[in-house]
Design a protein around this motif. Structure first.
Motif, PDB file in Angstrom:
ATOM      1  N   LYS A  47      -9.635   2.444  -6.053  1.00 38.74           N
ATOM      2  CA  LYS A  47      -8.612   2.112  -4.760  1.00 38.74           C
ATOM      3  C   LYS A  47      -8.988   2.874  -3.634  1.00 38.74           C
ATOM      4  O   LYS A  47      -9.079   4.109  -3.573  1.00 38.74           O
ATOM      5  CB  LYS A  47      -7.244   2.314  -5.028  1.00 38.74           C
ATOM      6  N   SER A  48      -9.482   2.021  -2.624  1.00 37.39           N
ATOM      7  CA  SER A  48      -9.884   2.918  -1.435  1.00 37.39           C
ATOM      8  C   SER A  48      -9.749   2.074  -0.159  1.00 37.39           C
ATOM      9  O   SER A  48     -10.027   1.027   0.029  1.00 37.39           O
ATOM     10  CB  SER A  48     -11.573   3.097  -1.462  1.00 37.39           C
ATOM     11  N   ASP A  54       0.841  -1.233  -0.013  1.00 35.23           N
ATOM     12  CA  ASP A  54       0.094   0.032  -0.198  1.00 35.23           C
ATOM     13  C   ASP A  54       0.982   1.159   0.136  1.00 35.23           C
ATOM     14  O   ASP A  54       0.553   2.213  -0.643  1.00 35.23           O
ATOM     15  CB  ASP A  54      -0.911   0.043   1.099  1.00 35.23           C
ATOM     16  N   THR A  87       0.274   8.986   6.033  1.00 37.07           N
ATOM     17  CA  THR A  87       1.164   8.201   5.714  1.00 37.07           C
ATOM     18  C   THR A  87       2.384   7.945   6.870  1.00 37.07           C
ATOM     19  O   THR A  87       2.800   6.901   6.956  1.00 37.07           O
ATOM     20  CB  THR A  87       2.105   8.723   4.494  1.00 37.07           C
ATOM     21  N   THR A 114      -5.261   5.841   1.107  1.00 33.05           N
ATOM     22  CA  THR A 114      -5.524   6.828  -0.102  1.00 33.05           C
ATOM     23  C   THR A 114      -6.984   7.766   0.283  1.00 33.05           C
ATOM     24  O   THR A 114      -6.927   8.391  -0.436  1.00 33.05           O
ATOM     25  CB  THR A 114      -5.695   5.863  -1.123  1.00 33.05           C
ATOM     26  N   SER A 115      -7.610   7.098   1.416  1.00 34.92           N
ATOM     27  CA  SER A 115      -8.682   7.987   1.633  1.00 34.92           C
ATOM     28  C   SER A 115      -8.453   9.119   2.642  1.00 34.92           C
ATOM     29  O   SER A 115      -9.302   9.661   3.386  1.00 34.92           O
ATOM     30  CB  SER A 115     -10.071   7.280   1.975  1.00 34.92           C
ATOM     31  N   ASP A 154      -2.220   4.560  -6.500  1.00 34.85           N
ATOM     32  CA  ASP A 154      -3.406   4.322  -6.021  1.00 34.85           C
ATOM     33  C   ASP A 154      -4.563   5.737  -5.819  1.00 34.85           C
ATOM     34  O   ASP A 154      -5.756   5.581  -6.068  1.00 34.85           O
ATOM     35  CB  ASP A 154      -3.332   3.743  -4.849  1.00 34.85           C
ATOM     36  N   LEU A 155      -3.861   6.905  -5.299  1.00 37.06           N
ATOM     37  CA  LEU A 155      -4.587   8.035  -5.351  1.00 37.06           C
ATOM     38  C   LEU A 155      -5.205   8.490  -6.895  1.00 37.06           C
ATOM     39  O   LEU A 155      -6.255   9.146  -6.929  1.00 37.06           O
ATOM     40  CB  LEU A 155      -3.680   9.138  -4.902  1.00 37.06           C
ATOM     41  N   TYR A 196       0.955   4.063  -3.086  1.00 41.51           N
ATOM     42  CA  TYR A 196       0.432   5.117  -2.606  1.00 41.51           C
ATOM     43  C   TYR A 196      -0.197   6.279  -3.851  1.00 41.51           C
ATOM     44  O   TYR A 196      -1.153   6.525  -3.905  1.00 41.51           O
ATOM     45  CB  TYR A 196       1.002   5.840  -1.485  1.00 41.51           C
ATOM     46  N   LYS A 197       0.861   6.807  -4.163  1.00 40.13           N
ATOM     47  CA  LYS A 197       0.802   7.949  -5.119  1.00 40.13           C
ATOM     48  C   LYS A 197       0.262   7.395  -6.444  1.00 40.13           C
ATOM     49  O   LYS A 197      -0.931   8.019  -7.034  1.00 40.13           O
ATOM     50  CB  LYS A 197       2.170   8.265  -5.892  1.00 40.13           C
TER      51      LYS A 197
END
Length: 190
Positions: A83-84, A70, A94, A88-89, A77-78, A74-75
């Protein structure tokens, strides 16, 4: 650790335990039941109770792999609206995510050490280390190579069976391993 818990409180005072459970992907823990394959095939209760500590020790290893992946994704998935997760939400920052992941890694290392000491099996120790290293390799390298990503995920699924067999001191049935590996591959192609 106090900061981790403090920052996860909702405005109405409720702590979002669900965010932590989603972060470690608790719902994926069902995959670890594969280590009980020898028990499921024999229904020998001694096998169940021998494998239970290994099952528990395998949990933080699995959690670490999901969290490591994850953070690495991260970047990207944003940018993906499908992707939740708590990261990311922005339900967990982080910074908090990294702290939790470090704690999970520490627990993973203790879990590996515990299983080695308790079961006195170098092969079990090596298989659990392979499980951990495979997560890191998957995230950093293997998932970017077509077909190798699926093979590595399927191998890791079947590796759980090997961990269970080694904990019991039994011989590995390569037929059962192949069935589990093929089953996992077929699920990934659906």
């Amino acid at each position: 650790m106090g900061n981790i818990l403090w920052k996860s409180w909702e405005s109405d005072g409720r702590m979002r335990i669900v965010d932590y459970l989603q972060a470690i992907r608790i719902h994926h823990s069902i995959k670890n039941l594969v280590i009980f394959t020898p028990f499921f095939l024999t229904l020998d209760l001694a096998y169940f109770f021998t494998l239970l500590p290994v099952f528990i020790a395998l949990m933080p290893l699995s959690f670490f792999g999901y969290m490591y992946n994850d953070l690495a994704d991260y970047k990207t998935d944003l940018l993906n609206p499908n992707k939740s997760n708590p990261l990311t939400s922005n339900r967990l920052s982080t910074n908090i995510y990294r702290k939790i992941m470090k704690i999970v890694l520490l627990v993973s290392i203790f879990s590996i050490a515990y299983t080695f000491i308790f079961y006195d099996s170098i092969m079990l120790l090596l298989s659990m280390l392979v499980f951990l290293v495979l997560d890191i390799l998957y995230t950093d390298i293997l998932k970017h190579i077509k077909l190798i990503d699926i093979i590595s995920v399927s191998f890791k699924f079947a590796l759980r069976y090997i961990i269970g067999v080694l904990a019991l001191g039994l011989s590995i049935s390569w037929i059962i391993f192949a069935v589990l590996f093929t089953f996992s591959m077929s699920l990934l192609f659906l």
